[in-house]
Design a protein around this motif. Structure first.
Motif, PDB file in Angstrom:
ATOM      1  N   SER A 286     -61.479  77.207  16.416  1.00  0.00           N
ATOM      2  CA  SER A 286     -62.758  76.483  16.478  1.00  0.00           C
ATOM      3  C   SER A 286     -63.907  77.247  15.822  1.00  0.00           C
ATOM      4  CB  SER A 286     -63.123  76.187  17.935  1.00  0.00           C
ATOM      5  OG  SER A 286     -63.312  77.401  18.661  1.00  0.00           O
ATOM      6  N   SER A 287     -63.605  78.373  15.200  1.00  0.00           N
ATOM      7  CA  SER A 287     -64.679  79.196  14.623  1.00  0.00           C
ATOM      8  C   SER A 287     -65.254  78.548  13.372  1.00  0.00           C
ATOM      9  CB  SER A 287     -64.148  80.590  14.283  1.00  0.00           C
ATOM     10  OG  SER A 287     -63.167  80.515  13.274  1.00  0.00           O
ATOM     11  N   MET A 288     -66.536  78.738  13.165  1.00  0.00           N
ATOM     12  CA  MET A 288     -67.206  78.197  11.989  1.00  0.00           C
ATOM     13  C   MET A 288     -66.711  78.868  10.721  1.00  0.00           C
ATOM     14  SD  MET A 288     -71.293  77.913  11.211  1.00  0.00           S
ATOM     15  CE  MET A 288     -71.539  76.891  12.654  1.00  0.00           C
TER      16      MET A 288
ATOM     17  N   ASN B   4     -59.923  72.150  13.345  1.00  0.00           N
ATOM     18  CA  ASN B   4     -61.107  72.998  13.463  1.00  0.00           C
ATOM     19  C   ASN B   4     -62.356  72.166  13.750  1.00  0.00           C
ATOM     20  OD1 ASN B   4     -63.572  74.152  11.610  1.00  0.00           O
ATOM     21  ND2 ASN B   4     -62.572  75.788  12.744  1.00  0.00           N
TER      22      ASN B   4
ATOM     23  N   CYS C 102     -64.532  72.305  17.195  1.00  0.00           N
ATOM     24  CA  CYS C 102     -65.967  72.610  17.086  1.00  0.00           C
ATOM     25  C   CYS C 102     -66.804  71.504  17.723  1.00  0.00           C
ATOM     26  CB  CYS C 102     -66.358  72.771  15.613  1.00  0.00           C
ATOM     27  SG  CYS C 102     -65.883  74.341  14.874  1.00  0.00           S
TER      28      CYS C 102
ATOM     29  N   ARG D  16     -69.195  71.740  21.187  1.00  0.00           N
ATOM     30  CA  ARG D  16     -70.648  71.556  21.120  1.00  0.00           C
ATOM     31  C   ARG D  16     -71.128  70.340  21.898  1.00  0.00           C
ATOM     32  NH1 ARG D  16     -73.659  73.979  17.280  1.00  0.00           N
ATOM     33  NH2 ARG D  16     -74.928  72.109  17.007  1.00  0.00           N
TER      34      ARG D  16
ATOM     35  N   HIS E  68     -69.966  66.069  12.069  1.00  0.00           N
ATOM     36  CA  HIS E  68     -68.644  66.655  12.301  1.00  0.00           C
ATOM     37  C   HIS E  68     -67.594  65.561  12.516  1.00  0.00           C
ATOM     38  CE1 HIS E  68     -69.786  71.025  13.569  1.00  0.00           C
ATOM     39  NE2 HIS E  68     -70.240  70.695  12.385  1.00  0.00           N
TER      40      HIS E  68
END
Length: 437
Positions: free
Chosen positions: A28-30, A75, A79, A83, A160
């Protein structure tokens, strides 16, 4: 014996995260998302310079490209989920009360000397500035709260989600779709194995434009069948495709098909056929042939000796080709309508005659079940970008200090400090104007 427990912060160790949380944190990292999106962009740019069929077969339908898209989709999904909670609380559960001291500490605040229903005047000014207001009673006194543009908090979430939908739609389209090119003339047909249907071309009509220099429009009457059952029947032309079962047939271009008759001058035997440009007209068994090069509907010759067509009107149709003998180019051949050309071959003289011409259309056949979702994803992306860059959330609080007879107003903005300051200026100006009146 009682064991003494020593509470030493230095000796305390933070428990490491579980492997599952570490993996989810990485996925899930940017940083991973940016790398995957850049990789997809580079691959797509590379595929753009490849022939369409090769790009579809070896790139867009490949397991590794679909795998990259799957990881990018995962991903984005993680993310977005990560959020959703914080953004939901931030957007829909704002703190509607604020103390006077807290307002004074805000970077954007003002104090107005005011008497006579100060919060009523402030509420009217808030509403004129486009804020939705609510008054909350607290032990310290009533607090006026106002906000606008709260849906701007969800701009990144919508963006997203739109990217995720576009990726999933593209993958779905790659797995279930196909791209093919075919064509024909009136009375012909072709079979599309990927869709298991047959296309019968009933008629191909050419309609000249008012200005004959402009490329004419071509209309095709076609019927699509599967196992003898008609599934679509319509007229196809440029910008008017035929759609059925998620498949679309587009008109791509058209070609002239010269009708040429070969006559053996000795035996009198004749053979008539339609030819495409690039075909060979075999004249004997020794390799003598005419290589067809171009069809000119209204033939003319330039000063430099180069043939060209004056316009698209079939007033002087000519088929140009090259006579090839023993593997060598011998001469240029221009077959004019109803004017025979006699060519000497090893088997005897052959009369070549242009008797007419037909029109053939070329079609692009594609199926992409993900296309509607791509459209929805594009609309959502436009909406998400609008929410992100044009809806700037801002919140304001107002309390009245009875002792100092002062109205305290403070505000906070999301990604738009200047806009928040301008809104506060409008509120202050509105209150002062009303007070003077």
């Amino acid at each position: 014996m009682v064991k003494e427990v020593v509470d030493n912060p230095v000796e305390q160790q933070i428990a490491p995260e579980s492997p599952v949380k570490q993996i989810l944190g990485f996925l899930s990292s940017m940083q991973l998302g940016i790398i995957l999106l850049l990789l997809l962009s580079v691959i797509t740019l590379f595929a753009t310079f490849r022939p369409m069929q090769l790009a579809i077969e070896y790139v867009y339908n490949s397991w590794w490209f679909l795998g990259i898209m799957a990881f990018a989709g995962l991903n984005l999904f993680l993310c977005t989920v990560e959020r959703c909670g914080p953004l939901y609380r931030q957007a829909l559960r704002p703190k509607k009360t604020m103390s006077a001291d807290a307002i004074k500490k805000m970077q954007i605040n003002t104090a107005i000397k005011l008497t006579g229903e100060p919060l009523v005047k402030a509420e009217n000014a808030f509403k004129r500035a486009g804020l939705r207001t609510v008054v909350t009673a607290t032990p310290e006194g009533p607090v006026l709260f106002g906000e606008k543009g709260k849906f701007g908090y969800f701009g990144s979430i919508v963006t997203h989600f739109s990217l995720l939908l576009i990726l999933l739609a593209a993958a779905y389209g790659s797995l279930t779709g196909f791209e093919d090119t075919n064509g024909g003339y009136a009375g012909s047909n072709f079979f599309v194995p990927e869709g298991r249907f047959r296309v019968d071309i009933a008629d191909v009509r050419m309609v000249q434009e008012e200005n004959p220099v402009i490329r004419p429009r071509v209309y095709t009457d076609m019927t699509i069948t599967r196992d003898g059952r008609t599934i679509a029947q319509d007229t196809l032309s440029i910008n008017y495709p035929i759609r059925f079962e998620g498949t679309t047939i587009y008109h791509t271009t058209f070609h002239y098909l010269p009708e040429i008759t070969l006559k053996d001058t000795v035996t009198g035997e004749t053979e008539a056929n339609k030819f495409m440009m690039g075909n060979k007209i075999n004249l004997d068994d020794q390799g003598t042939h005419i290589q067809l090069m171009e069809f000119f509907p209204n033939f003319s010759m330039g000063r430099d000796g180069r043939p060209f067509s004056v316009n698209y009107l079939p007033e002087r149709p000519v088929t140009a080709g090259i006579l090839v003998r023993d593997g060598e180019r011998e001469a240029s051949v221009f077959l004019q309508l109803d004017q025979p050309e006699v060519i000497e071959t090893a088997a005897g003289d052959v009369e070549v005659l242009l008797t007419g011409f037909d029109v053939a259309s070329v079609y692009s056949i594609s199926k992409n079940l993900g296309r509607p979702y791509l459209f929805i994803g594009s609309v959502l992306m436009t909406l998400g970008l609008y929410m992100s860059f044009f809806l700037f959330p801002s919140r304001f609080w107002a309390v009245y200090d009875e002792g100092k007879r002062t109205l305290l107003i403070g505000g906070r903005g999301f990604r738009n400090r200047i806009g928040t300051e301008q809104t506060l200026e409008k509120i202050e100006e509105e209150i002062k104007t009303r007070e003077e009146k």
